[in-house]
Structures are given as structure tokens and as C-alpha cells.
Write a protein that holds these residues in place. Structure first.
Motif, PDB file in Angstrom:
ATOM      1  N   SER A 177       0.865  -1.303   0.064  1.00  0.00           N
ATOM      2  CA  SER A 177      -0.091   0.020   0.184  1.00  0.00           C
ATOM      3  C   SER A 177       1.012   1.340  -0.147  1.00  0.00           C
ATOM      4  N   PHE A 191      -8.595  -5.706 -12.418  1.00  0.00           N
ATOM      5  CA  PHE A 191      -8.303  -6.544 -11.266  1.00  0.00           C
ATOM      6  C   PHE A 191      -7.604  -7.895 -11.585  1.00  0.00           C
ATOM      7  N   LEU A 246      -3.899  -9.471 -10.758  1.00  0.00           N
ATOM      8  CA  LEU A 246      -3.875 -10.646  -9.845  1.00  0.00           C
ATOM      9  C   LEU A 246      -3.104 -11.615 -10.727  1.00  0.00           C
ATOM     10  N   ALA A 295      -8.646  -0.085  -4.274  1.00  0.00           N
ATOM     11  CA  ALA A 295      -9.381  -1.561  -3.675  1.00  0.00           C
ATOM     12  C   ALA A 295      -9.051  -2.717  -4.716  1.00  0.00           C
ATOM     13  N   LYS A 296      -9.038  -2.513  -5.969  1.00  0.00           N
ATOM     14  CA  LYS A 296      -8.606  -3.333  -6.819  1.00  0.00           C
ATOM     15  C   LYS A 296      -7.149  -3.808  -6.610  1.00  0.00           C
ATOM     16  N   THR A 308      -6.793  -5.946  -3.020  1.00  0.00           N
ATOM     17  CA  THR A 308      -7.618  -7.345  -3.360  1.00  0.00           C
ATOM     18  C   THR A 308      -6.569  -8.234  -4.238  1.00  0.00           C
ATOM     19  N   ALA A 309      -6.268  -7.861  -5.201  1.00  0.00           N
ATOM     20  CA  ALA A 309      -5.455  -8.547  -6.128  1.00  0.00           C
ATOM     21  C   ALA A 309      -3.946  -8.833  -5.545  1.00  0.00           C
ATOM     22  N   SER A 310      -3.292  -7.992  -4.824  1.00  0.00           N
ATOM     23  CA  SER A 310      -2.298  -8.114  -3.929  1.00  0.00           C
ATOM     24  C   SER A 310      -2.538  -9.259  -3.007  1.00  0.00           C
ATOM     25  N   PHE A 311      -3.501  -9.194  -2.204  1.00  0.00           N
ATOM     26  CA  PHE A 311      -3.795 -10.133  -1.112  1.00  0.00           C
ATOM     27  C   PHE A 311      -3.960 -11.348  -1.813  1.00  0.00           C
ATOM     28  N   LEU A 312      -4.734 -11.591  -2.733  1.00  0.00           N
ATOM     29  CA  LEU A 312      -5.178 -12.881  -3.199  1.00  0.00           C
ATOM     30  C   LEU A 312      -3.961 -13.574  -3.984  1.00  0.00           C
TER      31      LEU A 312
END
Length: 183
Positions: free
Chosen positions: A61, A96, A100, A125-126, A129-133
């Protein structure tokens, strides 16, 4: 040394590990794997995974927002050129699913992709989320198998480490070839 790590109170160890793991993303020469190893020893695999994942997401982030805010001023001309080229080569980073897949395929380039994504128009947000997944599969493997290696010793661990290192080297080479092929 091991006893020293185990004796650190959790109230100090957890924030320190999160902070160090965050820095390892923002300042790529800091090696995240060493912090991960300490987290495994001190917290165990699943708690260490959670703590270090928080640090990784905080670091990505920060890198994303630094690139978005200070792109030209923050980075050297050479690095800035690499990031600009990467962002232009992979316009799918603005979606996204594109980000990913790119992150899953280029895990060794994780840090620089965070900066490159900040240079695109993808929403935060995208991005997060893509980073986490995309980090979950490799982080799970590192923490789960890392603890197994530490528990069962080098006789069991050396072949596992060799396989992991060889797989990582293959993956890195493949990732670098994908990036070069786009350009």
C-alpha cells in the motif's frame, strides 16, 4: 539466538515484525524471507503468516501510494524508467484480474510491481485485493513448509529447501522472460 527470539514479548514482537515486513516491501533490498523465518520461530506458521501478510499488504500500500503521489520525484531516473516501461507493457495492470494474474506469475518482482501499479489508473481497492489474493499461495507455502523444515531438521529440510529454491529460480527466470517478452 533462538532463545532470544522466543523470549521477546508478543507485545513487542508482533508490531516489530509487521514494521520490518512493511519495510521489506517499501525498501526492496531488505530481505523479507529473513523476517518470515523469525516470525515462524517466534509465532508459529499460521500466526506468523497473518502478521507478515499484514506487513506485506501495508508495504504494498505504501509503495502504491508513494508511486501514485511522488512518481518522478521519488524514484531515480533509472528505476523510474523501468517502472514506466513495466506499467506501459502491462496495461492489464489497470484491471483486477490482470493485476492478479501478473502478480501470481511474477512474484519475485512483487515490490516493483507495487510501484508500477501506482503509476497506473487501477483503483486502490482492486490493487490491494489482487495483491492479497496473489500473496496467499506463496506465503502459505513459505510459512507452512518453513515451520515443517524447522521442526524436522535439515535432514528433512535440505531436500525441501533445494526444491523450493530451484522452483523459485525457475519461476524468477520465467517471470523475467515474460517481462522481457512484453517489451
Amino acid at each position: 539466538m533462538l532463545q532470544f527470539i522466543l523470549d521477546i514479548p508478543a507485545g513487542i514482537a508482533v508490531p516489530a515484525l509487521i514494521g520490518l515486513r512493511t519495510l521489506s516491501i517499501v525498501i526492496p533490498p531488505i530481505q523479507g524471507w529473513a523476517i518470515d523465518a523469525v516470525a515462524i520461530v517466534r509465532l508459529g506458521w499460521w500466526q506468523g503468516l497473518i502478521v507478515c501478510e499484514i506487513g506485506v499488504l501495508a508495504g504494498t500500500s505504501i509503495a502504491f501510494f508513494l508511486a501514485r503521489e511522488f512518481r518522478a520525484k521519488l524514484l531515480s531516473a533509472k528505476t523510474n524508467t523501468k517502472i514506466d516501461r513495466l506499467a506501459k507493457r502491462f496495461p492489464e495492470m489497470e484491471t483486477f484480474w490482470g493485476l492478479l494474474v501478473l502478480r501470481l506469475l511474477t512474484n519475485p518482482l512483487f515490490d516493483i510491481i507495487s510501484y508500477a501499479a501506482g503509476c497506473t489508473k487501477i483503483s486502490y481497492a482492486k490493487f490491494i485485493t489482487a495483491s492479497f489474493l496473489s500473496t496467499i499461495p506463496s506465503m502459505f507455502a513459505v510459512f507452512y513448509f518453513g515451520q515443517s523444515i524447522m521442526r524436522h531438521g535439515l535432514a528433512w529440510g535440505l531436500p525441501a529447501i533445494a526444491c523450493i529454491v530451484l522452483a523459485w529460480m525457475w519461476w524468477r527466470r520465467r517471470s523475467t522472460q515474460l517481462v522481457d517478452a512484453k517489451g
